[in-house]
Write a protein that holds these residues in place. Structure first.
Motif, mmCIF file in Angstrom:
data_model
loop_
_atom_site.group_PDB
_atom_site.id
_atom_site.type_symbol
_atom_site.label_atom_id
_atom_site.label_comp_id
_atom_site.label_asym_id
_atom_site.label_seq_id
_atom_site.Cartn_x
_atom_site.Cartn_y
_atom_site.Cartn_z
ATOM 1 N N GLY A 90 -8.340 16.627 3.963
ATOM 2 C CA GLY A 90 -7.164 15.947 3.432
ATOM 3 C C GLY A 90 -6.469 16.758 2.365
ATOM 4 N N GLN A 91 -7.237 17.329 1.440
ATOM 5 C CA GLN A 91 -6.645 18.137 0.377
ATOM 6 C C GLN A 91 -6.013 19.411 0.927
ATOM 7 N N GLU A 92 -6.646 19.982 1.928
ATOM 8 C CA GLU A 92 -6.087 21.183 2.561
ATOM 9 C C GLU A 92 -4.733 20.887 3.191
ATOM 10 N N LEU A 93 -4.640 19.764 3.886
ATOM 11 C CA LEU A 93 -3.380 19.388 4.536
ATOM 12 C C LEU A 93 -2.291 19.125 3.506
ATOM 13 N N ILE A 94 -2.622 18.373 2.469
ATOM 14 C CA ILE A 94 -1.627 18.026 1.459
ATOM 15 C C ILE A 94 -1.106 19.278 0.760
ATOM 16 N N ALA A 95 -1.988 20.206 0.448
ATOM 17 C CA ALA A 95 -1.561 21.456 -0.189
ATOM 18 C C ALA A 95 -0.601 22.227 0.711
ATOM 19 N N ASP A 96 -0.879 22.245 2.006
ATOM 20 C CA ASP A 96 -0.010 22.931 2.961
ATOM 21 C C ASP A 96 1.343 22.235 3.056
ATOM 22 N N TYR A 97 1.336 20.902 3.094
ATOM 23 C CA TYR A 97 2.592 20.152 3.187
ATOM 24 C C TYR A 97 3.462 20.405 1.960
ATOM 25 N N ARG A 98 2.858 20.387 0.787
ATOM 26 C CA ARG A 98 3.627 20.633 -0.443
ATOM 27 C C ARG A 98 4.285 22.020 -0.401
ATOM 28 N N LYS A 99 3.555 22.982 0.040
ATOM 29 C CA LYS A 99 4.056 24.349 0.117
ATOM 30 C C LYS A 99 5.236 24.441 1.082
ATOM 31 N N ARG A 100 5.115 23.789 2.228
ATOM 32 C CA ARG A 100 6.174 23.844 3.231
ATOM 33 C C ARG A 100 7.431 23.104 2.784
ATOM 34 N N VAL A 101 7.254 21.973 2.106
ATOM 35 C CA VAL A 101 8.411 21.225 1.596
ATOM 36 C C VAL A 101 9.162 22.060 0.567
ATOM 37 N N GLN A 102 8.434 22.691 -0.328
ATOM 38 C CA GLN A 102 9.061 23.537 -1.348
ATOM 39 C C GLN A 102 9.813 24.699 -0.710
ATOM 40 N N ALA A 103 9.210 25.309 0.300
ATOM 41 C CA ALA A 103 9.848 26.446 0.962
ATOM 42 C C ALA A 103 11.134 26.032 1.666
ATOM 43 N N ARG A 151 4.897 14.616 11.003
ATOM 44 C CA ARG A 151 6.043 15.293 11.623
ATOM 45 C C ARG A 151 7.235 15.384 10.673
ATOM 46 N N TYR A 152 7.208 14.591 9.613
ATOM 47 C CA TYR A 152 8.288 14.644 8.621
ATOM 48 C C TYR A 152 8.488 16.074 8.132
ATOM 49 N N ILE A 153 7.390 16.789 7.916
ATOM 50 C CA ILE A 153 7.474 18.159 7.415
ATOM 51 C C ILE A 153 8.171 19.043 8.447
ATOM 52 N N ASP A 154 7.833 18.849 9.726
ATOM 53 C CA ASP A 154 8.495 19.610 10.797
ATOM 54 C C ASP A 154 9.997 19.316 10.810
ATOM 55 N N GLY A 155 10.337 18.025 10.671
ATOM 56 C CA GLY A 155 11.744 17.633 10.681
ATOM 57 C C GLY A 155 12.511 18.230 9.520
ATOM 58 N N LEU A 156 11.873 18.268 8.353
ATOM 59 C CA LEU A 156 12.507 18.842 7.174
ATOM 60 C C LEU A 156 12.794 20.328 7.396
ATOM 61 N N GLU A 157 11.838 21.024 7.961
ATOM 62 C CA GLU A 157 12.024 22.459 8.231
ATOM 63 C C GLU A 157 13.106 22.672 9.288
ATOM 64 N N GLN A 158 13.140 21.810 10.296
ATOM 65 C CA GLN A 158 14.159 21.914 11.336
ATOM 66 C C GLN A 158 15.551 21.707 10.746
ATOM 67 N N LEU A 159 15.690 20.713 9.870
ATOM 68 C CA LEU A 159 16.977 20.423 9.257
ATOM 69 C C LEU A 159 17.395 21.543 8.307
ATOM 70 N N ALA A 166 13.593 4.514 -4.006
ATOM 71 C CA ALA A 166 13.714 5.616 -3.046
ATOM 72 C C ALA A 166 12.333 6.018 -2.532
ATOM 73 N N PHE A 167 12.265 6.308 -1.233
ATOM 74 C CA PHE A 167 11.013 6.803 -0.648
ATOM 75 C C PHE A 167 10.564 8.038 -1.394
ATOM 76 N N ASN A 168 9.285 8.080 -1.688
ATOM 77 C CA ASN A 168 8.695 9.219 -2.386
ATOM 78 C C ASN A 168 7.667 9.850 -1.459
ATOM 79 N N ILE A 169 7.815 11.142 -1.218
ATOM 80 C CA ILE A 169 6.904 11.818 -0.293
ATOM 81 C C ILE A 169 5.449 11.731 -0.761
ATOM 82 N N GLU A 170 5.248 11.422 -2.046
ATOM 83 C CA GLU A 170 3.887 11.253 -2.528
ATOM 84 C C GLU A 170 3.174 10.128 -1.783
ATOM 85 N N SER A 171 3.935 9.145 -1.298
ATOM 86 C CA SER A 171 3.303 8.050 -0.544
ATOM 87 C C SER A 171 2.789 8.542 0.811
ATOM 88 N N LEU A 172 3.444 9.570 1.371
ATOM 89 C CA LEU A 172 2.936 10.183 2.603
ATOM 90 C C LEU A 172 1.628 10.915 2.312
#
Length: 335
Positions: free
Chosen positions: A181-194, A318-326, A158-164
């Motif tokens: 890079g670390q700033e972006l990844i921290a933000d993405y993790r937060k948004r996915v969890q939310a 954009r995956y993060i945007d799509g996840l929030e949209q869904l 299964a695709f793992n978002i860690e690869s992104l």
């Protein structure tokens, strides 16, 4: 005695200092999709084959290093429009090998292995590497996946978002912008969890869905998201169910089979690419409402249709945007 505000500020500064990443130590060696890439310094220029890599580099703040882009699904994100206008687009879809090497890039960042790989339509990695041009394939498209089986490859795991996140982190290392890079990844993790928590807060049975990317012809079976792939991981993250039972990334499945499964939600790709008639999302909508099989589906009759950027269904920022949209749509449809 220091005030509470001063203590909070001091603590924040300490955390900020601790989070600072060390600069890249060159020569840098990175393992990428079965090959070792070595960089003596940050590349002075790069070419991207795939929108995901292009927008990652823009987001990392190294867009001025881009000498050419290619393989676009959607218009560039508005915040990158000015930067993107200064970069030559080598091709809307796949560029020629000659056009890429003509830019003399210090790096070619590749979204899909079928573009640059054993059977790459642009070329093989060996062809580029013989010319001392390193090729970086986004790990999401090679890790846990066999790209020699099925039109778009088959997922072995299964695709793992860690690869992104790994793509963002490694590109940040290559260009020596690890802090960003670390700033972006921290933000993405937060948004996915939310997004996941937002859906989990609602009671009721899990919603089912299908992703329709495109169709070679509107009269034949559509390309839909299989299980274990990138798009499917959105559903898994949000506790939703994919009605498609295939490990291919984008298998073709008949509308009769889809209608029988009766998904709660239809998610259709919006893109500027025009390889197939169904690349046009408006033609997708017209088909769904007119075809004798699809027009009677509950999701169509009740307008439970989500129109999502095609590149949000890929391993891209954009995956993060799509996840929030869904998440927002599923919350609305569940009411």
């Amino acid at each position: 005695m220091a005030s509470g505000r001063s203590l909070a500020l001091a603590a924040a500064l300490c955390l900020s200092s601790a989070a600072m990443a060390a600069p890249t130590q060159y020569p840098l060696s990175i393992e990428n999709c079965g090959q070792t890439l070595t960089f003596a310094q940050a590349p002075e220029n790069a070419v991207t084959i795939g929108q995901a890599g292009t927008e990652m580099l823009y987001e990392l703040g190294v867009g001025e290093r881009l000498a050419g882009t290619s393989l676009w699904f959607n218009p560039v994100l508005p915040r990158f429009a000015e930067q993107n206008a200064r970069v030559e687009r080598l091709a809307d879809n796949d560029p020629s090998f000659e056009s890429v090497i003509g830019k003399r890039p210090g790096l070619v960042a590749v979204q899909f292995e079928w573009m640059v790989g054993p059977q790459g339509v642009v070329g093989t990695r060996e062809q580029f590497h013989e010319l001392k041009i390193p090729t970086y394939i986004l790990p999401s498209d090679c890790e846990g996946k066999d790209n020699l089986v099925g039109a778009d490859g088959t997922r072995l795991q299964a695709f793992n978002i860690e690869s992104l996140y790994k793509s963002v982190d490694q590109l940040a290392q290559i260009f020596d912008v690890q802090d960003k890079g670390q700033e972006l990844i921290a933000d993405y993790r937060k948004r996915v969890q939310a997004a996941a928590q937002r859906v989990a807060a609602h009671e009721g049975d899990p919603l089912s869905a299908v992703f329709w990317f495109s169709s070679a012809d509107l009269e034949i079976d559509p390309y839909v998201a299989g299980r274990q792939g990138v798009a499917d991981s959105m559903l898994t993250t949000l506790g939703m169910q994919n009605i498609i039972d295939s490990n291919e990334e984008w298998p073709t499945v008949g509308w009769e089979t889809i209608a029988k499964a009766s998904p709660d939600i239809l998610i259709i790709a919006r893109m500027d690419r025009r390889r197939f008639p169904a690349d046009d999302y408006e033609k997708k909508l017209a088909f769904l409402k007119q075809d004798p099989v699809t027009r009677n589906m509950d999701a169509v009759k009740n307008d439970r249709i989500v129109i999502m950027d095609a590149d949000a269904m890929q391993a891209s920022i954009r995956y993060i945007d799509g996840l929030e949209q869904l998440a927002e749509a599923s919350e609305s449809f569940a009411q």
